[in-house]
Design a protein around this motif. Structure first.
Motif, PDB file in Angstrom:
ATOM      1  N   LEU A   7       0.864  -1.183   0.000  1.00 12.55           N
ATOM      2  CA  LEU A   7       0.000   0.000   0.000  1.00 12.55           C
ATOM      3  C   LEU A   7       0.895   1.226   0.000  1.00 12.55           C
ATOM      4  O   LEU A   7       1.744   1.372   0.881  1.00 12.55           O
ATOM      5  CB  LEU A   7      -0.869   0.026   1.258  1.00 12.55           C
ATOM      6  N   VAL A   8       0.711   2.093  -0.987  1.00  9.98           N
ATOM      7  CA  VAL A   8       1.530   3.302  -1.085  1.00  9.98           C
ATOM      8  C   VAL A   8       0.600   4.513  -1.042  1.00  9.98           C
ATOM      9  O   VAL A   8      -0.194   4.720  -1.959  1.00  9.98           O
ATOM     10  CB  VAL A   8       2.365   3.309  -2.392  1.00  9.98           C
ATOM     11  N   LEU A  14      -5.111   6.666   6.370  1.00  4.46           N
ATOM     12  CA  LEU A  14      -5.621   5.768   5.341  1.00  4.46           C
ATOM     13  C   LEU A  14      -4.815   4.470   5.300  1.00  4.46           C
ATOM     14  O   LEU A  14      -5.387   3.388   5.166  1.00  4.46           O
ATOM     15  CB  LEU A  14      -5.553   6.474   3.971  1.00  4.46           C
ATOM     16  N   LEU A  15      -3.499   4.570   5.453  1.00  8.39           N
ATOM     17  CA  LEU A  15      -2.657   3.362   5.485  1.00  8.39           C
ATOM     18  C   LEU A  15      -3.065   2.456   6.644  1.00  8.39           C
ATOM     19  O   LEU A  15      -3.154   1.241   6.482  1.00  8.39           O
ATOM     20  CB  LEU A  15      -1.176   3.733   5.609  1.00  8.39           C
ATOM     21  N   THR A  29       3.512  -1.209   3.922  1.00  8.31           N
ATOM     22  CA  THR A  29       3.086   0.165   3.634  1.00  8.31           C
ATOM     23  C   THR A  29       4.271   1.073   3.330  1.00  8.31           C
ATOM     24  O   THR A  29       5.361   0.897   3.858  1.00  8.31           O
ATOM     25  CB  THR A  29       2.284   0.763   4.815  1.00  8.31           C
ATOM     26  N   ALA A  30       4.005   2.032   2.445  1.00  3.63           N
ATOM     27  CA  ALA A  30       4.990   3.048   2.080  1.00  3.63           C
ATOM     28  C   ALA A  30       4.287   4.403   2.064  1.00  3.63           C
ATOM     29  O   ALA A  30       3.122   4.492   1.682  1.00  3.63           O
ATOM     30  CB  ALA A  30       5.581   2.739   0.711  1.00  3.63           C
ATOM     31  N   LYS A  31       5.015   5.465   2.452  1.00  2.00           N
ATOM     32  CA  LYS A  31       4.417   6.801   2.571  1.00  2.00           C
ATOM     33  C   LYS A  31       4.626   7.695   1.353  1.00  2.00           C
ATOM     34  O   LYS A  31       4.118   8.801   1.303  1.00  2.00           O
ATOM     35  CB  LYS A  31       4.953   7.491   3.821  1.00  2.00           C
ATOM     36  N   ASN A  32       5.395   7.211   0.370  1.00  3.35           N
ATOM     37  CA  ASN A  32       5.552   7.978  -0.875  1.00  3.35           C
ATOM     38  C   ASN A  32       6.006   7.021  -1.976  1.00  3.35           C
ATOM     39  O   ASN A  32       6.343   5.862  -1.706  1.00  3.35           O
ATOM     40  CB  ASN A  32       6.538   9.143  -0.692  1.00  3.35           C
ATOM     41  N   GLY A  33       6.012   7.514  -3.195  1.00  2.00           N
ATOM     42  CA  GLY A  33       6.345   6.665  -4.335  1.00  2.00           C
ATOM     43  C   GLY A  33       7.754   6.101  -4.300  1.00  2.00           C
ATOM     44  O   GLY A  33       7.979   4.944  -4.644  1.00  2.00           O
ATOM     45  N   LYS A  34       8.712   6.918  -3.861  1.00  2.00           N
ATOM     46  CA  LYS A  34      10.107   6.461  -3.799  1.00  2.00           C
ATOM     47  C   LYS A  34      10.235   5.273  -2.842  1.00  2.00           C
ATOM     48  O   LYS A  34      10.840   4.252  -3.169  1.00  2.00           O
ATOM     49  CB  LYS A  34      11.011   7.614  -3.352  1.00  2.00           C
ATOM     50  N   GLU A  35       9.632   5.409  -1.669  1.00  2.00           N
ATOM     51  CA  GLU A  35       9.645   4.329  -0.685  1.00  2.00           C
ATOM     52  C   GLU A  35       8.896   3.107  -1.247  1.00  2.00           C
ATOM     53  O   GLU A  35       9.315   1.968  -1.043  1.00  2.00           O
ATOM     54  CB  GLU A  35       8.971   4.828   0.602  1.00  2.00           C
ATOM     55  N   GLY A  36       7.813   3.365  -1.976  1.00  2.00           N
ATOM     56  CA  GLY A  36       7.043   2.282  -2.588  1.00  2.00           C
ATOM     57  C   GLY A  36       7.873   1.468  -3.577  1.00  2.00           C
ATOM     58  O   GLY A  36       7.839   0.240  -3.572  1.00  2.00           O
ATOM     59  N   ILE A  52      -1.885   8.385  -6.182  1.00  2.00           N
ATOM     60  CA  ILE A  52      -1.229   9.111  -7.273  1.00  2.00           C
ATOM     61  C   ILE A  52      -0.538  10.368  -6.769  1.00  2.00           C
ATOM     62  O   ILE A  52       0.634  10.578  -7.019  1.00  2.00           O
ATOM     63  CB  ILE A  52      -2.226   9.415  -8.410  1.00  2.00           C
ATOM     64  N   LYS A  53      -1.262  11.221  -6.038  1.00  2.00           N
ATOM     65  CA  LYS A  53      -0.664  12.483  -5.574  1.00  2.00           C
ATOM     66  C   LYS A  53       0.046  12.265  -4.242  1.00  2.00           C
ATOM     67  O   LYS A  53      -0.593  12.081  -3.224  1.00  2.00           O
ATOM     68  CB  LYS A  53      -1.746  13.554  -5.426  1.00  2.00           C
TER      69      LYS A  53
END
Length: 115
Positions: A7-8, A14-15, A29-36, A52-53
């Motif tokens: 889950l990103v 929400l996570l 879980t990841a808090k942003n796209g890079k971490e994802g 997305i955002k």
């Protein structure tokens, strides 16, 4: 080992909620796209639910990066800004884009469909 879902999303509440809803799965879980992207490469999850955002790296860029790494990656986009970003997310490689807020049943149906 069970089904792994990444889950990103930059919304921590929400996570937490997603993690509770999806407790039958192994949730990462990841808090942003890079971490994802980093966690995708580390854990190779069965499915990704990608906001997305987000800060640092948005979901569109993260989806492209994951698809370059693994062309068979299964990614479901999620956004409150559906009209604005859905098409770009699909072009990046998402299977489908869900409009936030979505119902629990909706997300389970998509997971079952793609796994």
């Amino acid at each position: 080992m069970g089904i792994k879902i990444l889950l990103v999303d930059d919304n921590e509440e929400l996570l937490k909620l997603y993690s509770i809803f999806l407790k039958r799965y192994e949730v990462i879980t990841a808090k942003n796209g890079k971490e994802g992207v980093e966690l995708y490469m580390k854990y190779n999850p069965d499915l990704v639910i990608m906001d997305i955002k987000m800060p640092v790296m948005d979901g569109i860029e993260a989806t492209k990066a994951i698809k370059e790494y693994d062309k068979d990656a299964k990614i479901i986009g999620a956004t409150a800004y559906h009209d604005k970003y859905a098409e770009k997310m699909l072009e990046a490689g998402a299977l489908v884009v869900m409009k936030k807020p979505f119902k629990y049943r909706e997300i389970l149906d998509l997971i079952e469909k793609y796994i």
